[in-house]
Design a protein around this motif. Structure first.
Motif, mmCIF file in Angstrom:
data_model
loop_
_atom_site.group_PDB
_atom_site.id
_atom_site.type_symbol
_atom_site.label_atom_id
_atom_site.label_comp_id
_atom_site.label_asym_id
_atom_site.label_seq_id
_atom_site.Cartn_x
_atom_site.Cartn_y
_atom_site.Cartn_z
ATOM 1 N N VAL A 39 0.828 -1.208 0.000
ATOM 2 C CA VAL A 39 0.000 0.000 0.000
ATOM 3 C C VAL A 39 0.864 1.261 0.000
ATOM 4 O O VAL A 39 0.470 2.283 -0.557
ATOM 5 C CB VAL A 39 -1.009 -0.026 1.155
ATOM 6 C CG1 VAL A 39 -0.390 0.300 2.454
ATOM 7 C CG2 VAL A 39 -2.152 0.931 0.872
ATOM 8 N N LEU A 87 3.525 -6.781 16.943
ATOM 9 C CA LEU A 87 2.912 -8.074 16.608
ATOM 10 C C LEU A 87 3.883 -9.218 16.814
ATOM 11 O O LEU A 87 3.505 -10.271 17.329
ATOM 12 C CB LEU A 87 2.488 -8.057 15.146
ATOM 13 C CG LEU A 87 1.021 -7.869 14.842
ATOM 14 C CD1 LEU A 87 0.812 -7.758 13.359
ATOM 15 C CD2 LEU A 87 0.226 -9.032 15.391
ATOM 16 N N VAL B 163 -5.363 -7.565 17.019
ATOM 17 C CA VAL B 163 -4.338 -6.763 16.348
ATOM 18 C C VAL B 163 -4.320 -7.079 14.857
ATOM 19 O O VAL B 163 -4.294 -6.168 14.021
ATOM 20 C CB VAL B 163 -2.952 -7.019 16.974
ATOM 21 C CG1 VAL B 163 -1.895 -6.251 16.228
ATOM 22 C CG2 VAL B 163 -2.935 -6.647 18.423
ATOM 23 N N LEU B 164 -4.376 -8.356 14.514
ATOM 24 C CA LEU B 164 -4.294 -8.710 13.095
ATOM 25 C C LEU B 164 -5.469 -8.128 12.317
ATOM 26 O O LEU B 164 -5.294 -7.578 11.226
ATOM 27 C CB LEU B 164 -4.259 -10.236 12.928
ATOM 28 C CG LEU B 164 -2.903 -10.848 13.234
ATOM 29 C CD1 LEU B 164 -2.995 -12.353 13.257
ATOM 30 C CD2 LEU B 164 -1.889 -10.402 12.204
ATOM 31 N N VAL B 167 -4.903 -4.479 11.869
ATOM 32 C CA VAL B 167 -3.842 -4.161 10.908
ATOM 33 C C VAL B 167 -4.398 -4.241 9.496
ATOM 34 O O VAL B 167 -4.156 -3.357 8.665
ATOM 35 C CB VAL B 167 -2.648 -5.125 11.092
ATOM 36 C CG1 VAL B 167 -1.691 -4.999 9.935
ATOM 37 C CG2 VAL B 167 -1.939 -4.840 12.380
ATOM 38 N N VAL B 168 -5.165 -5.269 9.211
ATOM 39 C CA VAL B 168 -5.737 -5.389 7.867
ATOM 40 C C VAL B 168 -6.709 -4.236 7.596
ATOM 41 O O VAL B 168 -6.722 -3.660 6.507
ATOM 42 C CB VAL B 168 -6.411 -6.765 7.696
ATOM 43 C CG1 VAL B 168 -7.106 -6.853 6.356
ATOM 44 C CG2 VAL B 168 -5.381 -7.856 7.813
ATOM 45 N N TRP B 171 -4.823 -1.246 6.750
ATOM 46 C CA TRP B 171 -4.319 -1.353 5.387
ATOM 47 C C TRP B 171 -5.382 -0.888 4.396
ATOM 48 O O TRP B 171 -5.103 -0.120 3.477
ATOM 49 C CB TRP B 171 -3.920 -2.802 5.128
ATOM 50 C CG TRP B 171 -3.533 -3.068 3.720
ATOM 51 C CD1 TRP B 171 -2.350 -2.732 3.137
ATOM 52 C CD2 TRP B 171 -4.333 -3.686 2.722
ATOM 53 N NE1 TRP B 171 -2.369 -3.115 1.825
ATOM 54 C CE2 TRP B 171 -3.567 -3.700 1.546
ATOM 55 C CE3 TRP B 171 -5.609 -4.233 2.705
ATOM 56 C CZ2 TRP B 171 -4.037 -4.239 0.360
ATOM 57 C CZ3 TRP B 171 -6.087 -4.767 1.527
ATOM 58 C CH2 TRP B 171 -5.308 -4.768 0.366
ATOM 59 N N LEU B 174 -5.645 2.798 4.292
ATOM 60 C CA LEU B 174 -4.613 3.437 3.473
ATOM 61 C C LEU B 174 -4.910 3.290 1.992
ATOM 62 O O LEU B 174 -4.664 4.217 1.214
ATOM 63 C CB LEU B 174 -3.249 2.824 3.792
ATOM 64 C CG LEU B 174 -2.481 3.479 4.923
ATOM 65 C CD1 LEU B 174 -1.176 2.767 5.129
ATOM 66 C CD2 LEU B 174 -2.201 4.935 4.597
#
Lengths: 112, 494
Positions: A39, A87, B163-164, B167-168, B171, B174
Motif C-alpha cells: 500500500v 505483533l 491486532v491482526l 492491521v488489515v 491497510w 490506506l
C-alpha cells in the motif's frame, strides 16, 4: 513506469494475501508486513511518480514534484514498523504461553 | 485563543510520557492521570461554549492556511464527544484505582490510558483525513497494549486476533486514502467535500466511499463485529468499560464525518447500504444477546445493538434523526461504560460468569442492584433517563422519511435489550442468595463512587436534556449542512 509499479503492487498484494490466509502465525505477520509495503507503493504511484525537481520554491522555480505522498508514506512506514514489531513480540509471548503458533489450535474453548 | 483546540490531544500525551517516569509512585500516577482528564473535560466544556457562540473554530498548525497544512477543527459534534469521552474515562479510572491491581498499575496502565485518550481526542478533532488515520493508529496501539496487559493465555490469544484484524483494516484505510488522494488530490476533509461536490460523486469516488464504509464499519463493529465479543471480554473490567465506551464510538464518529461531509451525494447508494448494515447489525446483536449464557458476552452484544441503532440515525439522515443519533451516541458512551463496570463487578464478587450460577446479589448489595436496574432502564430508553430522547428523535426521523423497517428493528431491539438485561436482573439479583454473610466480599468504595457518578450522569443527561439540546442541535445542524463546515475551514481570515 506507473503500470510497472501497479503490477508490482498487485504481485505484492497477491503474495501477502496468500501469506495472511495461512495457518501459521508467523506467516500471517509476514503477510501483513508485505501488505503494508504494497500500500505504500500504491500511495506513491497514485500520487504521481517523480516528474519535476525538488519542491524548493525560489525566484526561478522549475516545476516540482508533489512531496505530499512521500510524507504520507514516511508516516505510514513508521506506523507499520511499530505495529509489526509489536505483533512479533506479541506472537512470541503468545507462543510461549499457549504452546502453539497454529491458528487452528487457537480457537479457544467455551469454558474459559 | 484557538490554541485551546490542541489541548485535548497534547496534554494527555505529555502526562503519559511524564507518568512513564513515575512508575513506582502509584498514588502520584493516579492523582496526575485523574487531574489530567478533569482538566481536559474542563477545557472541552469551555470549548463547547466557544464553538456555540463563535461558530466552528480551527487551528492551522504553523499557520499553513488550509488546504495546505494539517489542521484541527472543533465543531459541536466533535467537542461534545471529546467532553463525554474524558468524563467517562475519568470515572472509569476511579473504578480502576481500587480494582485493577498493583501489577497493572506498575506496568504502565495509566500512561497507556493517556495515550488512548490522546488518540481518541485527536480522531475527533482532526480536520485532515490522513491525520485521522494517524490518530486512529495512536489509539489502536494503546488499545493493543491494554488488551494484552497482564499476559494471560486468553488475553494473548484474543489480542493477537484483534491486532491482526485491525492491521488489515488499517491497510484498507490506506488503500482508500491512496485512491482518494489520487482522485481529488487533497486530504483536507473540507477541501475533499468541496472537490467532491464540484466534480459530482462519480462512481470511482463512490467506490472509495464504500471502502471507507468497510474500514470504519470494521472499527465500529457495524455488521463486521466478529472480533468484538472475544476481544472485549478478556481485559480487566475498567479497560473493558473504556473500550466499550470509546473505541467503537470513534469508528461511528468517522462514519458520520465521512458520509455527512465528504460523500453525501450518492445517498441512495451509500446511505441505503448503511441502513441495511445497521438493520442486520441490530438483528445479529439481538440474537447474540438472546443466546448468551455468559453475562460478559450479553454485555458485548448490547454494544453491537447500540452501534446498529446509532447508525440507523445516520442512514435516515434528517436533521431530527441526526440530533437523535448525537444524543444517543453520548448516552451510549456513558451507559455502556456503566453496564460493563457493573457486569465486571458481578464477576468479581461471585467468581462466576454464567447468569444461572449467580443469585440473590441484591440482598447483599442493595445499592449495587438498584444501580443495575437504573442502567437497564436507561439502556432501554425509559423516559426520564438518558436513552429516551435519542430514541424518540431517531424514531421521529424514521417516520418522516418512511423507513418503517428500520423503525421497527430499532424499537424492537429495545424489547430484546430489556429482555436480555432483565433476565440477568431476575436470575442474578433476585432469588436465594448464594453468598453467606461471612463470604461476602465488600464492593470497594471507589468502585461504588464510580457507579454513583455514572448514575448521576445518566439522570442528568435525561433530565437536563434541555441544557445540552442547544449543543446537540448545533451539531446536527452542522452535520446536515456540510457548507457550514466547509465555509468555516476554507475561508482564510487571520
Amino acid at each position: 513506469m506507473e503500470s510497472l509499479m501497479i503490477v508490482l503492487v498487485g504481485i505484492l498484494v497477491a503474495v501477502a494475501t496468500y501469506l495472511v490466509l495461512s495457518r501459521s502465525v508467523l506467516r500471517v505477520i509476514m503477510g501483513t508486513a508485505i501488505l503494508s509495503h504494497a500500500v505504500h507503493l500504491l500511495l506513491l504511484t497514485v500520487g504521481g511518480l517523480k516528474k519535476g525537481s525538488v519542491p524548493i520554491l525560489g525566484q526561478a522555480a522549475a516545476p516540482y514534484t508533489d512531496a505530499l505522498p512521500q510524507a504520507l508514506i514516511l508516516t505510514a512506514i513508521v506506523i507499520s514498523f511499530a505495529v509489526t514489531a509489536f505483533l512479533l513480540v506479541l506472537a512470541y509471548r503468545m507462543y510461549l504461553m499457549n504452546g502453539s503458533d497454529d491458528f487452528q489450535e487457537l480457537g479457544g474453548s467455551p469454558d474459559e | 485563543m484557538n490554541n485551546i483546540i490542541v489541548l485535548p490531544l497534547i496534554v494527555p500525551i505529555i502526562t503519559g510520557i511524564l507518568l512513564v517516569f513515575l512508575r513506582e509512585q502509584i498514588k502520584l500516577q493516579r492523582i496526575i492521570s485523574l487531574l489530567t482528564l478533569l482538566f481536559i473535560a474542563g477545557v472541552s466544556a469551555v470549548l463547547l461554549n466557544l464553538v456555540y457562540t463563535n461558530g466552528i473554530m480551527r487551528l492551522d498548525f504553523s499557520g499553513w492556511a488550509p488546504p495546505f497544512g494539517i489542521l484541527f477543527v472543533a465543531d459541536s459534534f466533535a467537542v461534545l464527544l471529546v467532553l463525554t469521552a474524558s468524563i467517562v474515562t475519568a470515572i472509569c479510572l476511579i473504578y480502576a484505582f481500587s480494582t485493577i491491581g498493583h501489577r497493572h498499575e506498575r506496568m504502565f496502565f495509566y500512561p497507556f490510558v493517556m495515550f488512548l485518550i490522546a488518540g481518541v481526542n485527536g480522531s475527533f478533532l482532526t480536520g485532515d483525513i490522513f491525520n485521522l488515520f494517524v490518530c486512529f493508529e495512536v489509539m489502536l496501539l494503546a488499545s493493543y497494549a491494554l488488551i494484552a496487559l497482564g499476559g494471560e493465555k486468553v488475553q494473548l490469544r484474543e489480542s493477537l486476533k484483534y491486532v491482526l484484524i485491525n492491521v488489515v483494516a488499517s491497510w484498507m484505510f490506506l488503500v482508500a486514502l491512496a485512491y482518494l488522494y489520487g482522485t481529488v488530490k487533497t486530504l483536507n476533509m473540507a477541501h475533499i467535500a468541496q472537490r467532491v461536490a464540484e466534480v459530482g460523486q462519480e462512481p470511482l469516488l463512490t467506490v472509495v466511499a464504500l471502502i471507507f464504509l468497510l474500514v470504519f464499519a470494521l472499527k465500529a463493529g457495524l455488521l463486521l463485529f466478529f472480533w468484538l465479543p472475544g476481544s472485549y471480554s478478556v481485559p480487566p473490567t475498567a479497560i473493558q468499560a473504556i473500550f466499550a465506551a470509546l473505541l467503537t464510538k470513534v469508528g461511528i464518529y468517522a462514519l458520520f464525518r465521512t458520509f455527512t461531509l465528504m460523500f453525501p451525494l450518492q445517498a441512495d447508494v451509500t446511505h441505503t447500504i448503511i441502513g441495511i448494515m445497521a438493520g442486520l447489525t441490530i438483528i445479529a446483536g439481538c440474537m447474540g444477546a438472546l443466546a448468551g449464557r455468559d453475562i460478559r458476552s450479553i454485555a458485548s452484544y448490547n454494544v453491537i445493538i447500540g452501534v446498529g441503532f446509532i447508525l440507523v440515525g445516520l442512514s435516515i439522515g434528517t436533521e431530527e434523526a441526526m440530533a437523535g443519533a448525537v444524543y444517543y451516541l453520548i448516552h451510549d458512551m456513558v451507559a455502556k461504560a456503566l453496564l460493563f463496570l457493573i457486569i465486571g463487578t458481578m464477576v468479581l464478587l461471585t467468581g462466576e460468569i454464567v447468569v444461572k450460577n449467580m443469585s440473590g446479589l441484591i440482598r447483599n448489595y442493595p445499592l449495587f442492584g438498584w444501580l443495575y436496574f437504573l442502567t437497564m432502564c436507561a439502556l432501554v430508553g425509559i423516559p426520564p433517563l438518558s436513552g429516551f430522547i435519542g430514541k424518540v428523535l431517531i424514531g421521529q426521523g424514521a417516520i418522516e422519511t418512511g423507513s418503517y423497517v428500520l423503525l421497527a428493528l430499532g424499537f424492537g431491539s429495545s424489547v430484546i435489550v430489556l429482555y436480555s438485561l432483565l433476565r440477568i436482573f431476575l436470575a442474578s439479583f433476585f432469588g436465594e442468595t448464594l453468598i453467606s454473610e461471612e463470604d461476602k466480599k465488600p464492593i470497594p468504595r471507589s468502585a461504588l463512587v464510580s457507579f454513583v457518578l455514572f448514575a448521576i450522569c445518566i439522570v442528568v443527561l435525561g433530565v437536563g436534556a434541555e441544557g445540552i439540546a442547544k449543543y446537540v442541535n448545533d451539531a446536527a445542524h452542522t452535520l446536515m449542512n456540510p457548507s457550514v463546515y466547509i465555509d468555516a475551514i476554507l475561508t482564510t481570515d487571520p
